[in-house]
Design a protein around this motif. Structure first.
Motif: not given
Length: 245
Positions: A50-51, A70-71, A91-93, A109-111
């Motif tokens: 979740s960058c 990845v985001d 793009v990715g979960a 993984c920040l926030g």
């Protein structure tokens, strides 16, 4: 209210990043701290799950750390490719990471973990792609944040999209239950220190900032960890007893 789907979450974040762009993220100066907590070394590999707009990826590149992001949001990935053009971004979960087992020295993984549809599965995926001796840095919000108690409401700015709020003890249990050892827990004090990165301003406004900013920062340092806004966990990818913060 029905549980949101992956498409609901993705759509929300696409709209969020399309509307706010880089303003949706903290300034670049806020991100080296996370690399410091990991003691990130040159020549290693880091995955930022979740960058967002890629600010941590750029900070890692500046330290010769090979950064991958990845985001779930297409809009976020577009921004990240501009902010960190030398990083690999896709793009990715977070619950289905497209990497081999034991690939990364560091995982961040920040926030974002609190918005996963399945936090446990997301942590298992981060653990899987991390090397056996890897370290992880995960930032999560605090259900018992004193500011929300004073204001009479709970939730971050993204509270309207599948937000899980837990107290310190529950976050500890979640990480330990998923095979991660807690090395350190520190408060996220960006809200108290961001005055340092603000523009100086002119005259009275600038002088006021230089007086109020340090005073608020000093006051927040007196607030116990369990009442802070967010927690930053430094974790080890091994099953060992947790240590105190």
């Amino acid at each position: 209210m029905s549980r949101p789907s992956a498409n609901d979450v993705k759509s929300w974040y696409n709209q969020h990043y399309a509307a706010k762009g880089l303003e949706s993220m903290r300034p670049a100066a806020a991100y080296p701290l996370f690399l410091d907590l990991l003691d990130a070394r040159p020549g290693t590999r880091l995955l930022d799950v979740s960058c967002g707009a890629g600010s941590l990826l750029a900070a890692a590149r500046a330290r010769d750390v090979d950064a991958v992001g990845v985001d779930l949001s297409d809009q976020a990935v577009k921004l990240a490719k501009q902010v960190a053009p030398h990083a690999e971004v896709a793009v990715g979960a977070g619950e289905a990471l497209a990497f081999r087992d034991g690939t990364f020295d560091y995982v961040t993984c920040l926030g974002s973990l609190e918005h996963f549809l399945d936090m446990g599965r997301g942590l298992q995926e981060m653990k899987r792609v991390a090397k056996p001796d890897a370290r992880l840095c995960i930032m999560v919000p605090n259900q018992d944040f004193i500011g929300w108690k004073v204001l009479g409401h709970q939730g971050t700015a993204q509270q309207d999209i599948n937000e899980h709020l837990l107290p310190l003890s529950a976050w500890r249990q979640l990480f330990e239950r998923n095979g991660l050892s807690i090395e350190r827990v520190v408060p996220d004090r960006w809200h108290a220190t961001r005055w340092r990165a603000a523009n100086g301003g002119d005259g009275k406004r600038g002088a006021t900032r230089l007086v109020i900013g340090p005073a608020l920062e000093a006051a927040w340092r007196l607030v116990p960890l369990r009442w802070q806004y967010q927690f930053v966990f430094v974790l080890a990818n091994r099953n060992t007893p947790a240590t105190s913060p």
